[in-house]
Design a protein around this motif. Structure first.
Motif, short mmCIF file in Angstrom:
data_model
loop_
_atom_site.label_atom_id
_atom_site.label_comp_id
_atom_site.label_asym_id
_atom_site.label_seq_id
_atom_site.Cartn_x
_atom_site.Cartn_y
_atom_site.Cartn_z
N GLN A 190 76.44 19.69 41.70
CA GLN A 190 77.77 20.02 42.19
C GLN A 190 78.66 18.79 42.28
OE1 GLN A 190 78.90 23.22 42.76
NE2 GLN A 190 80.85 22.11 42.79
N THR A 191 78.08 17.69 42.75
CA THR A 191 78.85 16.44 42.83
C THR A 191 79.28 16.00 41.44
OG1 THR A 191 77.71 15.71 44.83
CG2 THR A 191 78.78 14.01 43.51
N MET A 192 78.38 16.09 40.48
CA MET A 192 78.70 15.70 39.10
C MET A 192 79.80 16.58 38.54
SD MET A 192 76.46 13.19 38.12
CE MET A 192 75.97 13.33 36.40
N GLY A 243 72.47 12.88 33.62
CA GLY A 243 73.26 12.13 34.57
C GLY A 243 72.74 12.25 35.98
N MET A 244 72.28 13.44 36.35
CA MET A 244 71.70 13.64 37.68
C MET A 244 70.45 12.78 37.85
SD MET A 244 72.07 17.80 37.86
CE MET A 244 70.86 17.91 39.18
N LYS A 245 69.62 12.75 36.82
CA LYS A 245 68.39 11.97 36.91
C LYS A 245 68.68 10.48 36.99
CE LYS A 245 63.94 11.32 34.56
NZ LYS A 245 63.11 11.71 33.39
N ILE A 271 83.21 15.70 40.11
CA ILE A 271 83.75 14.45 39.56
C ILE A 271 84.29 14.70 38.15
CG2 ILE A 271 83.17 12.13 38.80
CD1 ILE A 271 81.10 12.03 41.05
N LYS A 272 83.56 15.47 37.36
CA LYS A 272 83.99 15.76 35.99
C LYS A 272 85.33 16.47 35.98
CE LYS A 272 82.61 18.13 31.74
NZ LYS A 272 81.57 18.97 31.07
N ALA A 273 85.58 17.32 36.97
CA ALA A 273 86.81 18.10 37.01
C ALA A 273 87.96 17.39 37.73
CB ALA A 273 86.55 19.44 37.70
#
Length: 254
Positions: free
Chosen positions: A64-66, A55-57, A69-71
């Motif tokens: 950290q942003t991902m 997802g980062m790629k 958002i997930k949480a």
């Protein structure tokens, strides 16, 4: 050697501002889609096996942003995808029928000629257009989720229009009321689509029964022959919703 593509040559400041306004509108819409897509992806297909790194790629977001958002508890994720079981064409028929009934009521009213357009005229136009948008959307939860966000964005744009300095931008009488009506209708249909996405066919129970009955009587296809039995007779409502193509949805499968 690669050369930069030159920016367009605008004919004047108004033309340039129009394009900047459109870019801003599209940018805001893309930004609103980010968090729901990230959270759904990381809770679903990308939850394991290096999903965070993938997802980062794909997005350029930090880990950290991902994770944030997930949480995020304020970004809901659909529990079950029932979009294929919803008669979306039946819902589009409902909207088209509502527009037709509004026009019939307006035509029956005594008035001078030419008649001054009203907010009811605007509703008929908008609802008719929304029926086509519903009908032309890909039959998938992603498709109807995207349509819902488009309607929310359109409603926000109607309530808070971006000022473009052109000669013809003076407000006409009741334009504020027209924008408010437009936003209200767009949000209303967005609410209905969300109800279909979360409740499935039960969402039909929340629509106007008179409009729904006429839509099914005039626009619904005849029941398939395999339903013309005792079971079909016991459940005429189910027969009325039978897909045109005999499958779970009346639209041609794409």
């Amino acid at each position: 050697m690669h050369k930069e593509d030159p920016a367009p040559l605008f004919t004047g400041p108004d033309d340039a501002l129009d394009h900047l306004v459109e870019w801003g509108r599209q940018s805001r819409r893309l930004a609103r889609r980010r968090d729901p897509l990230v959270r759904a992806a990381l809770q679903g297909p990308l939850a394991h096996h290096g999903g965070l790194q993938k997802g980062m790629k794909a997005t350029g977001l930090t880990a950290q942003t991902m994770r944030n958002i997930k949480a995020a508890a304020d970004v809901p994720v659909l529990a079950e995808d029932t979009s294929a079981d919803v008669d979306w064409d039946g819902y589009a028929d409902y909207l088209a029928t509502e527009a037709a009934m509004i026009r019939e009521a307006l035509s029956a009213m005594p008035s001078r000629s030419p008649r001054t357009p009203t907010l009811d005229d605007l509703r008929a136009i908008l609802v008719d257009d929304l029926a086509e948008r519903v009908r032309n959307t890909d039959i998938s939860d992603v498709g109807y989720w995207a349509l819902t966000l488009e309607l929310r964005d359109d409603a926000q744009d109607a309530e808070n229009p971006v000022l473009v300095l052109q000669d013809d931008t003076q407000e006409i009488p009741d334009s504020a009321a027209a924008r408010s009506q437009q936003a209200r209708i767009l949000n209303e249909v967005a609410d209905q689509i969300t109800r279909f996405r979360t409740e499935g066919e039960d969402a039909f129970n929340h629509l106007d029964p008179a409009v729904l009955a006429r839509a099914r009587a005039e626009l619904a296809p005849p029941p398939s022959t395999h339903l013309l039995d005792d079971e079909g007779a016991k459940h005429p409502d189910h027969a009325a919703r039978t897909p045109r193509d005999g499958t779970s949805n009346r639209r041609d499968q794409r």
